[in-house]
Design an enzyme around this catalytic site. Sequence first.
Site, PDB file in Angstrom:
ATOM      1  N   ASP A  50       0.815  -1.221   0.000  1.00  0.00           N
ATOM      2  CA  ASP A  50       0.000   0.000   0.000  1.00  0.00           C
ATOM      3  C   ASP A  50       0.849   1.272   0.000  1.00  0.00           C
ATOM      4  OD1 ASP A  50      -2.162  -1.606  -0.063  1.00  0.00           O
ATOM      5  OD2 ASP A  50      -3.165  -0.765   1.702  1.00  0.00           O
ATOM      6  N   ASN A  93      -4.693  -2.062  -4.586  1.00  0.00           N
ATOM      7  CA  ASN A  93      -5.892  -2.182  -3.755  1.00  0.00           C
ATOM      8  C   ASN A  93      -5.741  -1.291  -2.523  1.00  0.00           C
ATOM      9  OD1 ASN A  93      -8.417  -3.065  -3.089  1.00  0.00           O
ATOM     10  ND2 ASN A  93      -7.785  -5.079  -2.348  1.00  0.00           N
ATOM     11  N   ARG A 123     -15.016  -1.473  -5.106  1.00  0.00           N
ATOM     12  CA  ARG A 123     -15.195  -0.746  -3.839  1.00  0.00           C
ATOM     13  C   ARG A 123     -15.803   0.621  -4.140  1.00  0.00           C
ATOM     14  NH1 ARG A 123      -9.581  -1.581  -0.608  1.00  0.00           N
ATOM     15  NH2 ARG A 123     -10.808  -0.745   1.120  1.00  0.00           N
ATOM     16  N   SER A 171     -14.934   6.064   6.216  1.00  0.00           N
ATOM     17  CA  SER A 171     -14.447   7.328   6.776  1.00  0.00           C
ATOM     18  C   SER A 171     -13.352   7.905   5.886  1.00  0.00           C
ATOM     19  CB  SER A 171     -13.921   7.107   8.189  1.00  0.00           C
ATOM     20  OG  SER A 171     -12.743   6.340   8.139  1.00  0.00           O
ATOM     21  N   SER A 198     -15.983   4.606  11.908  1.00  0.00           N
ATOM     22  CA  SER A 198     -14.522   4.604  12.069  1.00  0.00           C
ATOM     23  C   SER A 198     -13.971   5.977  12.456  1.00  0.00           C
ATOM     24  CB  SER A 198     -13.844   4.138  10.771  1.00  0.00           C
ATOM     25  OG  SER A 198     -14.504   3.047  10.198  1.00  0.00           O
ATOM     26  N   ASP A 322     -10.794  -2.499  11.945  1.00  0.00           N
ATOM     27  CA  ASP A 322      -9.784  -3.442  11.472  1.00  0.00           C
ATOM     28  C   ASP A 322      -9.370  -4.424  12.558  1.00  0.00           C
ATOM     29  OD1 ASP A 322      -9.909  -2.374   8.999  1.00  0.00           O
ATOM     30  OD2 ASP A 322      -7.999  -1.288   9.100  1.00  0.00           O
ATOM     31  N   LYS A 349     -14.455  -3.848   2.319  1.00  0.00           N
ATOM     32  CA  LYS A 349     -12.997  -3.736   2.469  1.00  0.00           C
ATOM     33  C   LYS A 349     -12.305  -4.602   1.416  1.00  0.00           C
ATOM     34  CE  LYS A 349     -12.922  -0.769   5.819  1.00  0.00           C
ATOM     35  NZ  LYS A 349     -12.419  -0.805   7.160  1.00  0.00           N
ATOM     36  N   GLU A 350     -11.085  -5.057   1.704  1.00  0.00           N
ATOM     37  CA  GLU A 350     -10.310  -5.825   0.734  1.00  0.00           C
ATOM     38  C   GLU A 350     -11.144  -6.963   0.134  1.00  0.00           C
ATOM     39  OE1 GLU A 350      -9.167  -4.216   3.143  1.00  0.00           O
ATOM     40  OE2 GLU A 350      -7.050  -3.677   2.889  1.00  0.00           O
ATOM     41  N   HIS A 394      -4.893  -9.214   3.533  1.00  0.00           N
ATOM     42  CA  HIS A 394      -3.810  -9.341   4.512  1.00  0.00           C
ATOM     43  C   HIS A 394      -4.320  -9.650   5.913  1.00  0.00           C
ATOM     44  CE1 HIS A 394      -4.271  -4.850   5.625  1.00  0.00           C
ATOM     45  NE2 HIS A 394      -5.233  -5.162   4.791  1.00  0.00           N
ATOM     46  N   ARG A 395      -5.424  -9.014   6.305  1.00  0.00           N
ATOM     47  CA  ARG A 395      -5.886  -9.218   7.683  1.00  0.00           C
ATOM     48  C   ARG A 395      -6.459 -10.614   7.903  1.00  0.00           C
ATOM     49  NH1 ARG A 395      -4.367  -4.876   9.873  1.00  0.00           N
ATOM     50  NH2 ARG A 395      -4.621  -2.908   8.797  1.00  0.00           N
ATOM     51  N   LYS A 420       0.540  -6.503   1.813  1.00  0.00           N
ATOM     52  CA  LYS A 420      -0.201  -5.240   1.698  1.00  0.00           C
ATOM     53  C   LYS A 420       0.198  -4.276   2.818  1.00  0.00           C
ATOM     54  CE  LYS A 420      -4.783  -3.644   0.483  1.00  0.00           C
ATOM     55  NZ  LYS A 420      -5.054  -2.439   1.241  1.00  0.00           N
TER      56      LYS A 420
END
Length: 664
Positions: A50, A93, A123, A171, A198, A322, A349-350, A394-395, A420
Amino acid sequence: MTSFLDLPPLLSAHGTVRLPGSKSISNRMLLLAALSNGVTEIRDLLHSDDTERMLDGLHTLGVAVESVGSHAYRIQGGAGNFPNKKAALFLGNAGTAFRPLTAVLALAGGEYQLSGVARMHERPIADLVDALRSLGADITYLGVEGFPPLGIRPAAIRSAGKISVRGEVSSQFLTALLMAAPLVQQDVVIEVVDELISKPYIEITLNMMAQFGMRVERNGWASFTVRAGSVYQSPGLVFVEGDASSASYFLAAGAIGGGSVRVEGVGKNSIQGDVRFTEALQAMGARIELGENWISATAPAEHGSIHGKLRGIDLDCNHIPDAAMTLAVCALFAEGTTTLRNIASWRVKETDRIHAMATELRKVGATVEEGADFIRITPPAKILHAAIDTYDDHRMAMCFSLVAFGGAGVRINDPQCVAKTFPDYFARFAEVVQPVPVIAIDGPSASGKGTVAQQVAQALGFHYLDSGALYRLLALAAQRQGIALNAEMRLAQLASEMQVRFEGADIWLNEVLVGQELRSEQTAAAASTVAALPAVRAALLDKQHAFRRAPGLVADGRDMASVVFPDAQVKIFLTASAEARAERRYKQLMGNELGLMEKEMNATIATLLQETLLKEISARDERDTQRSVAPLQQVVGASLLDTTNLTVAQAVQAVLKSYHALKP
Ligand code: DC
């Protein structure tokens, strides 16, 4: 093809991690430095996909960005001007690059195109585009209406009183407008028309704008005003805080795996909202300490020698969108049900994170209910082994690494998606977690490794795996069913289907007790034959891994250290001369089926038997060491233990000594 990473079952977590820089802060800082008056030096910048996208974007726009050491950059600000008035930016992304750059470029008076990966084009961005259009910006959708990619052309920008933006979807739209507002020559009043999600991310934005000399007047969360004539001023040297969202995985590891685990780079004065993840973890029972620049987490208070268990919570997660994902995986280790609410933003999100999280948690046995904006998780009695899909998120990958504390380890598919925001996540994770220990003892037939391994296991209270027995059982099962010992695929099938249970010295095959037949030379020879078949070995791999359970495992065989448990903490290559082994085998046989015969056997027959045993052992050594797949070998890192002249007790002591030498 999917790549994957197998994490072994984890026993505990303990240690310290220096966090990588915050993604949110890094990308905001890069853009603010580019927009400001003067030169900014940024230290501790995050290196990740990112931030690379933002750096690429600035480079394409002609901004002078100079690397001045690892994680350090010097940026020549353009006071709101970009040297290149025509450019196409590819932003992957990276939402934290795409949204603010859209706003800034829409007001910058050039001709630009912004695009990303396929997911970025799914998105939504209409709320931001509408707000920018109300300032006069000329933005067109180059693909689907309401979504990137976008085309921007120069336009007359004027602030027509208030501009409105929705706060309910992301946000980042408000963040983008706030950061871009100083480019407008008049006062800009931004009004948030619905509930702002957020909020802590807006605090980060305002905080950083202030760092760059920009004062924003605010009326709570309802409206924000940036006055005409405001210009960003470089603060000179700035540091990026550690990433509070990334901290959540390590803190959770401490809370689940005992701890303490300490993260460095964020602390109680952090400007990142995700530090409030610590409150959620505390509500689950974890013990948290916060310092100026560090946070530590420890499991709930001990009961006897075993640390306590987390408990389920019901939480509105709007303020930690997150880090809340980490709580969803913590829920697997908690007593009772956990409900995470107000997380609708997960859907854009992703990936659709509510759906992804629910799907993968179910794979490990959890009962999961998902709604438009909530997820409810009830843990299973036993966490199952699973291959977790990560959805290019990634998360997802980082969260699910915690499943390895569940006793069965975990497979993470496409683990490289962590790049990411945290390219070396798994290496850092490995530094603070301690896998269930394995003592791997490999060696040739009749070297005595079985006896030694069992006694070591007993001394340490560890589980024991006699891997040779699995090959012997397969050979027996094949012979009983009339399957040829070279029918590789049928044997592999049989290997994956056979039910094996070890109980003390007893071994059960498909719920039938197996007797001394398992130990006969004939079975050993057949085992050695089927063991040379690659598909058979592959089919037995999972069965062997399943023996690795807390508090530890002693495994004996031929390829324990090389193939099955390459991460074993102790690797022993246990051997003895062929003669000594033949002698031991002879004595073993005398004690078993031949016991009654010994008295009647004359010396010649006894000698003949010993010679035959020596030949058989040598032939089996030859087959086990020469085969192409997983041959018997002393791997690098394994210690040689020659037991020709050692008693069993001495050999056991030698292995225990190697194990205890590991402890700090
Ligand atoms: O250790 P053992 O004698 O019970 O092993 C029987 C056979 O199984 C041996 O000749 C080779 C094979 N084996 C193997 O290939 N890999 C192992 N990890 C264990 C045994």
